[in-house]
Every structure is written in structure tokens, then in C-alpha cells.
Design a protein around this motif. Sequence first.
Motif, PDB file in Angstrom:
ATOM      1  N   CYS A 156       0.816  -1.149   0.011  1.00  0.00           N
ATOM      2  CA  CYS A 156      -0.011   0.026  -0.062  1.00  0.00           C
ATOM      3  C   CYS A 156       0.893   1.168  -0.108  1.00  0.00           C
ATOM      4  O   CYS A 156       0.457   2.198  -0.160  1.00  0.00           O
ATOM      5  CB  CYS A 156      -1.112  -0.032   1.243  1.00  0.00           C
ATOM      6  SG  CYS A 156      -2.145  -1.201   1.162  1.00  0.00           S
ATOM      7  N   LEU A 157       2.160   1.210   0.228  1.00  0.00           N
ATOM      8  CA  LEU A 157       3.073   2.140   0.438  1.00  0.00           C
ATOM      9  C   LEU A 157       3.927   2.327  -0.855  1.00  0.00           C
ATOM     10  O   LEU A 157       4.470   1.157  -1.287  1.00  0.00           O
ATOM     11  CB  LEU A 157       3.908   2.289   1.612  1.00  0.00           C
ATOM     12  CG  LEU A 157       2.942   2.391   2.978  1.00  0.00           C
ATOM     13  CD1 LEU A 157       4.099   2.249   4.154  1.00  0.00           C
ATOM     14  CD2 LEU A 157       2.213   3.303   2.939  1.00  0.00           C
ATOM     15  N   ASN A 158       4.282   3.427  -1.233  1.00  0.00           N
ATOM     16  CA  ASN A 158       5.207   3.703  -2.485  1.00  0.00           C
ATOM     17  C   ASN A 158       6.608   3.921  -2.201  1.00  0.00           C
ATOM     18  O   ASN A 158       6.836   4.294  -0.655  1.00  0.00           O
ATOM     19  CB  ASN A 158       4.468   4.824  -3.461  1.00  0.00           C
ATOM     20  CG  ASN A 158       4.733   6.106  -3.101  1.00  0.00           C
ATOM     21  OD1 ASN A 158       5.763   6.505  -2.555  1.00  0.00           O
ATOM     22  ND2 ASN A 158       3.392   6.650  -2.904  1.00  0.00           N
ATOM     23  N   PRO A 159       7.553   3.793  -2.776  1.00  0.00           N
ATOM     24  CA  PRO A 159       8.959   4.037  -2.484  1.00  0.00           C
ATOM     25  C   PRO A 159       9.172   5.338  -1.747  1.00  0.00           C
ATOM     26  O   PRO A 159      10.070   5.372  -0.875  1.00  0.00           O
ATOM     27  CB  PRO A 159       9.796   3.924  -3.797  1.00  0.00           C
ATOM     28  CG  PRO A 159       8.887   2.899  -4.419  1.00  0.00           C
ATOM     29  CD  PRO A 159       7.410   3.480  -4.450  1.00  0.00           C
ATOM     30  N   TYR A 160       8.667   6.627  -2.339  1.00  0.00           N
ATOM     31  CA  TYR A 160       8.722   7.907  -1.755  1.00  0.00           C
ATOM     32  C   TYR A 160       8.287   7.780  -0.310  1.00  0.00           C
ATOM     33  O   TYR A 160       8.788   8.525   0.533  1.00  0.00           O
ATOM     34  CB  TYR A 160       8.120   8.782  -2.611  1.00  0.00           C
ATOM     35  CG  TYR A 160       8.468   8.792  -3.972  1.00  0.00           C
ATOM     36  CD1 TYR A 160       9.838   9.206  -4.356  1.00  0.00           C
ATOM     37  CD2 TYR A 160       7.776   8.100  -4.995  1.00  0.00           C
ATOM     38  CE1 TYR A 160      10.139   9.264  -5.793  1.00  0.00           C
ATOM     39  CE2 TYR A 160       8.018   8.187  -6.348  1.00  0.00           C
ATOM     40  CZ  TYR A 160       9.446   8.824  -6.622  1.00  0.00           C
ATOM     41  OH  TYR A 160       9.814   8.966  -7.661  1.00  0.00           O
ATOM     42  N   GLU A 161       7.147   7.030   0.087  1.00  0.00           N
ATOM     43  CA  GLU A 161       6.611   7.035   1.473  1.00  0.00           C
ATOM     44  C   GLU A 161       7.548   6.075   2.246  1.00  0.00           C
ATOM     45  O   GLU A 161       7.502   6.557   3.593  1.00  0.00           O
ATOM     46  CB  GLU A 161       5.147   6.582   1.316  1.00  0.00           C
ATOM     47  CG  GLU A 161       4.270   7.433   0.993  1.00  0.00           C
ATOM     48  CD  GLU A 161       2.996   6.720   0.528  1.00  0.00           C
ATOM     49  OE1 GLU A 161       1.617   7.366   0.527  1.00  0.00           O
ATOM     50  OE2 GLU A 161       2.768   5.542   0.329  1.00  0.00           O
ATOM     51  N   LEU A 162       8.295   5.455   1.711  1.00  0.00           N
ATOM     52  CA  LEU A 162       9.426   4.591   2.448  1.00  0.00           C
ATOM     53  C   LEU A 162      10.678   5.343   2.748  1.00  0.00           C
ATOM     54  O   LEU A 162      11.491   4.708   3.314  1.00  0.00           O
ATOM     55  CB  LEU A 162       9.366   3.417   2.042  1.00  0.00           C
ATOM     56  CG  LEU A 162       8.287   2.431   1.673  1.00  0.00           C
ATOM     57  CD1 LEU A 162       8.634   1.199   0.967  1.00  0.00           C
ATOM     58  CD2 LEU A 162       7.667   2.046   3.152  1.00  0.00           C
ATOM     59  N   GLY A 163      10.822   6.572   1.967  1.00  0.00           N
ATOM     60  CA  GLY A 163      12.118   7.104   2.263  1.00  0.00           C
ATOM     61  C   GLY A 163      12.979   6.504   1.125  1.00  0.00           C
ATOM     62  O   GLY A 163      14.301   6.912   1.540  1.00  0.00           O
ATOM     63  N   LEU A 164      12.669   5.931   0.190  1.00  0.00           N
ATOM     64  CA  LEU A 164      13.353   5.300  -0.775  1.00  0.00           C
ATOM     65  C   LEU A 164      13.547   6.039  -2.408  1.00  0.00           C
ATOM     66  O   LEU A 164      14.039   5.534  -3.064  1.00  0.00           O
ATOM     67  CB  LEU A 164      13.085   3.795  -0.904  1.00  0.00           C
ATOM     68  CG  LEU A 164      13.129   3.028   0.016  1.00  0.00           C
ATOM     69  CD1 LEU A 164      12.809   1.379  -0.106  1.00  0.00           C
ATOM     70  CD2 LEU A 164      14.497   2.850   0.617  1.00  0.00           C
ATOM     71  N   GLY A 165      13.167   7.187  -2.378  1.00  0.00           N
ATOM     72  CA  GLY A 165      12.979   8.134  -3.530  1.00  0.00           C
ATOM     73  C   GLY A 165      14.480   8.216  -4.229  1.00  0.00           C
ATOM     74  O   GLY A 165      14.316   8.237  -5.535  1.00  0.00           O
ATOM     75  N   ASN A 166      15.274   8.188  -3.551  1.00  0.00           N
ATOM     76  CA  ASN A 166      16.699   8.170  -4.251  1.00  0.00           C
ATOM     77  C   ASN A 166      17.076   7.074  -5.030  1.00  0.00           C
ATOM     78  O   ASN A 166      18.039   7.207  -5.833  1.00  0.00           O
ATOM     79  CB  ASN A 166      17.762   8.353  -3.169  1.00  0.00           C
ATOM     80  CG  ASN A 166      17.746   9.731  -2.355  1.00  0.00           C
ATOM     81  OD1 ASN A 166      17.118  10.432  -2.998  1.00  0.00           O
ATOM     82  ND2 ASN A 166      18.456   9.671  -1.249  1.00  0.00           N
ATOM     83  N   PHE A 167      16.428   5.846  -5.143  1.00  0.00           N
ATOM     84  CA  PHE A 167      16.479   4.834  -5.699  1.00  0.00           C
ATOM     85  C   PHE A 167      15.707   4.781  -7.042  1.00  0.00           C
ATOM     86  O   PHE A 167      15.831   3.644  -7.840  1.00  0.00           O
ATOM     87  CB  PHE A 167      16.197   3.433  -4.980  1.00  0.00           C
ATOM     88  CG  PHE A 167      17.119   3.218  -3.839  1.00  0.00           C
ATOM     89  CD1 PHE A 167      18.390   2.639  -4.037  1.00  0.00           C
ATOM     90  CD2 PHE A 167      17.092   3.873  -2.457  1.00  0.00           C
ATOM     91  CE1 PHE A 167      19.423   2.371  -3.193  1.00  0.00           C
ATOM     92  CE2 PHE A 167      17.986   3.637  -1.421  1.00  0.00           C
ATOM     93  CZ  PHE A 167      19.209   2.878  -1.820  1.00  0.00           C
ATOM     94  N   ILE A 168      14.732   5.751  -7.332  1.00  0.00           N
ATOM     95  CA  ILE A 168      14.096   5.815  -8.253  1.00  0.00           C
ATOM     96  C   ILE A 168      14.397   6.795  -9.498  1.00  0.00           C
ATOM     97  O   ILE A 168      14.583   7.988  -9.190  1.00  0.00           O
ATOM     98  CB  ILE A 168      12.430   6.125  -7.860  1.00  0.00           C
ATOM     99  CG1 ILE A 168      11.913   5.296  -6.854  1.00  0.00           C
ATOM    100  CG2 ILE A 168      11.630   6.129  -9.226  1.00  0.00           C
ATOM    101  CD1 ILE A 168      12.042   4.060  -6.894  1.00  0.00           C
TER     102      ILE A 168
END
Length: 277
Positions: A156-168
Amino acid sequence: ICIIAGPCQLETEQHAMDMAGKIQDITKKFGVGFIYKTSFDKANRSSIDSLRGVGIEQGLKILEKITGIKASEFSYYSATITSINNAKFYVSRTGWTGEKGFEIYSFDDAFNGEKLWNYLLEAGEEFGLIASDIASMHIRRIQAGILDYGTDFDDCLNPYELGLGNFIDLERSFIGQSALKGKQESPLKIFGLTCDNHTPTYEDKIVNARQEVIGSVSAGAKLPSKYGTNIGIMRIDVPDKVSDDIYLLTPDNKIIDIKLVKLPFKDPEKQIPKSND
């Protein structure tokens, strides 16, 4: 389908063989693959006397001996296919604790787990490799901010909500790219927490100053006093209701003071696992 399973740390030879055998029996019954996984170093902090395994530097020397891979040339997050004792394995410079180490994966369930186990112990004997126990499973992974799917987050959570936006990299083409476009400004929903007088557990809720439930604890750990306050990972489901003061609500309705912190608690630049890069 393949299941990766095994103890978090090498314990005893008999324990490893029993677990590998039982898991393999189950996976064969259901027709799925099985990869046996365990760690040579668990940097747990529940006791300063806890056995952690052979250790980082010696572990990398064992890697070089059994695979021919030079640790100094095998940088953090590198991966390769190599031969260990005449069998093919996938080796990666990754781990579950934020420490410097490596992981070994078999390609299918045809490998001989007992043979691999005995070979690793024999090869590592000159470096002091022994089977040992574990006092805590996940303190270091919490400190390192390593998230566990199904425990700390779900689909239900996207990578940005997990703090992983730098990997996108939205400039590249990949499956799911369209679903992530426009999500870059999604509010962060996964945080760390510190708590002096309570060990956080997954049954605890997070409330704001108005005592509205805004999230929950997914994992927690009690640290020895010499290492400071207790820590945990929490998921904030209603970011717009986060106030300056947030609290932990226990199952018996006690209100506990906590502090929200950004993950990880330790080594945000990953200098420990990258130390030989």
C-alpha cells in the motif's frame, strides 16, 4: 517460486542441519525451491557478551578463500555468480544488519546443504569460524533502518513514502513507472522512534496530542543502558495529523512519551558496509 529461509545467525551444526532438512522437506512437499540462508556475523546489542559470529574482517577473508573473490574489489551491493566447492552460487555484498559482510544463495534446491555447511566450517577454521548462538534477531537492522516487507511496510506504500525515493529514476523505463509518476511529493510515512521508559512492540499505537491514532509500531528493541534509549520503527498512516508532540499508546492504554526520528539511527551514509570500497 523459491523460499529463502534459515536462522539469522549460524548457531550449531546440528541446529543448522535440522532446520535445513525440515525446511527442505516442507518445500519439496509443496514443489517450491529452497535457498538456505544464514549469517556469519550478527551485530546484536542486547548483551555486550553476546556471540556475534566470526566477525566482519575474518568473514571477508573466508569469502576470498572459498570463492576467489577479492573483498577489496567486491564493493557494497556488488553481486556475482561464483563456484564454491565445485557448486554454483550467487554471492552478494549485502546483509541484514548494516554491517560489512556478504550473503550466499544457492540456485535451486539441488544443492547439498550439509556439504556446504561442513565446507564453510572447514575453510573458516583457520580464521576462527565457529558455530554460535544469537541473543537478539533484529536490533541492528532497526538501527540501520533496514525495512522488512510484511513487518514495516506493505504494497500500500510507494517508495517515496518509505524514504527510498533516491533509488527511483523516472527517466528510465521500468515496470511500475507510470504508477510512480506524480508521487514524488508523497509524505514520508516510515520513521524511527526513541523511548526511554518502554520497549516498543508491534501492539503499540501512535497518537498525537489530541490522542488521535495516527499510526502504529512495526518493530521495537530494548537496548542496554550503555547504548542509550530504546528504539523502534513506526508507520504514520495520517501524516497531516502529526503534531509536534506524539505519543505511544500501549494495549493497556498507557500513554508513553516518544521522539520521532528519521531513519536510520546509525551510519546514514553506510560507511560501515562500504568501508573497503
